[in-house]
Enzyme design. Sequence first.
Site, PDB file in Angstrom:
ATOM      1  N   HIS A   1       0.828  -1.210   0.000  1.00  0.00           N
ATOM      2  CA  HIS A   1       0.000   0.000   0.000  1.00  0.00           C
ATOM      3  C   HIS A   1       0.859   1.255   0.000  1.00  0.00           C
ATOM      4  CE1 HIS A   1       0.939   0.862   4.210  1.00  0.00           C
ATOM      5  NE2 HIS A   1       0.658  -0.400   4.513  1.00  0.00           N
TER       6      HIS A   1
ATOM      7  N   CYS B   1       3.125  -4.622   6.789  1.00  0.00           N
ATOM      8  CA  CYS B   1       2.916  -4.561   5.337  1.00  0.00           C
ATOM      9  C   CYS B   1       4.182  -4.097   4.624  1.00  0.00           C
ATOM     10  CB  CYS B   1       1.770  -3.612   5.015  1.00  0.00           C
ATOM     11  SG  CYS B   1       0.208  -4.052   5.784  1.00  0.00           S
TER      12      CYS B   1
END
Length: 481
Positions: free
Chosen positions: A149, A157
């Site tokens: 992202h 992440c």
Amino acid sequence: MRVAYTGFAFALALGVLAGCTQETLQIESVSNRIEHPLPAKMRDKLRKMNLAMSSPIMMRIFKEEEVLEIWKANASDRYQLVATYPICAWSGMLGPKKKEGDRQAPEGFYTINQHQMNPNSSYYLSFDIGYPNKYDRAYGRTGSNLMVHGACSSAGCYSMSDAAVLQIYAFAREAFRGGQKNFQVQAYPFRMTAENMAKHRSSEHYEFWKNIKTGYDYFEITHRPPEVDVCNKQYAFNQVGGACSNRTPPALASAYASYSKSYEMAFATASTKFGSDSWKDTPEFERKAAERLARRMGKQKKVPNDADYVLVDPNAKITPTSDTVTSYSAAYAKVEAIKNGTYRPVEYLSVAEVEARKKIEEEKRLEAEKLAKQLAKANIPVPETNPLKPAIATNDVKVVDQGEVDTKPFWHLWKRDEPAAQPAQAMATEGQPDTTEKKVPTAGTVGVETGKPETQTVTSAEPVRPVDQGKVDTKPFWKVW
């Protein structure tokens, strides 16, 4: 979309997030991020490589090198590297993710379907990496919402800058529209060269890394994403007849044997350079602190970056943006700015837009230069103020230029100028020579302080003919001469 301020502060205080479930920063950007096209620069690059915009893609991620690669298939279904982006942040240490809340970024082979793309992400744009996959589930591993992202903030992440994820998302979008059902993401701790493997051979994750290295090697040999399956809690690649068939296509098996022979020789040489205790995994907080220090000192990693086609409005750089948030304190400052209403959104401009604006400015400059040259060539005189005339002239005083004869039309010869009213003293001295001082204006001069024409004193000895007040002095017309 509003920022969850309380949750953000709580997450920072505890420092334990299972995945990218917490929205940290509000990102303002291009008008339509979902449909934002690949830039002309990248489209031209693909044309030169004979690659279609809609051809299939795959991605590779390397933690230690902090890069994400985009590969696209050519007409022969061989994949070529087309773009590389720096990873802005990844959490945890080298090694796979094992359980919810360990803040580890996954390693292994993951499949991305179209439903995993998230155009409404709190982190600008994102896609779910698909953790846990079949291999992870075989070990009972847990975790959710592990993504690639934007927003440059990570808690399990792989976080990219907004500019980078904008282009990554566009690559995936075009591939899905071209008919690709899903694409593969290969996440590695580092480039799996002989030297890196020798350096990290004492790690607790070494056996796992040897397993995923087989898939890495198959791609290096064929430039095609390997067929991935799981057999006996191990990754199995390119197996004919099922995951546990232990049958590799003969041509691939032969090429892999030759590749492995060269690798083993290089590994033996590299092992002499690194002892068993030469490798030490750096904790996340130490690694990120070192990175922030390096940035403050102006040091930057030499990482290729194909996201430079997006430019940030220079007027918006004075406010922290997602691309400049490098620490928790900077993130707090941005959140406070949003709360106080002082945050200014960032404008992202494509290269085409920037070039168009430059072209307009250049055309204006050339037009101004052309006009200046034409005026110079024409040699048109520039009007100037007559230095012989006063700058200011009163209405009741007639100023005559020096050397100029004041002429009247012939019919004005019979018109008499009315004499000015004389003071009482002049009437009292009738018949006596007038010796009073008179001030008359001097042509071409102006008073310094008053701005009116200067006067000079003139003494007249001519007798003054008194005129009774209210009485008009007339003569017969024949006495005019």
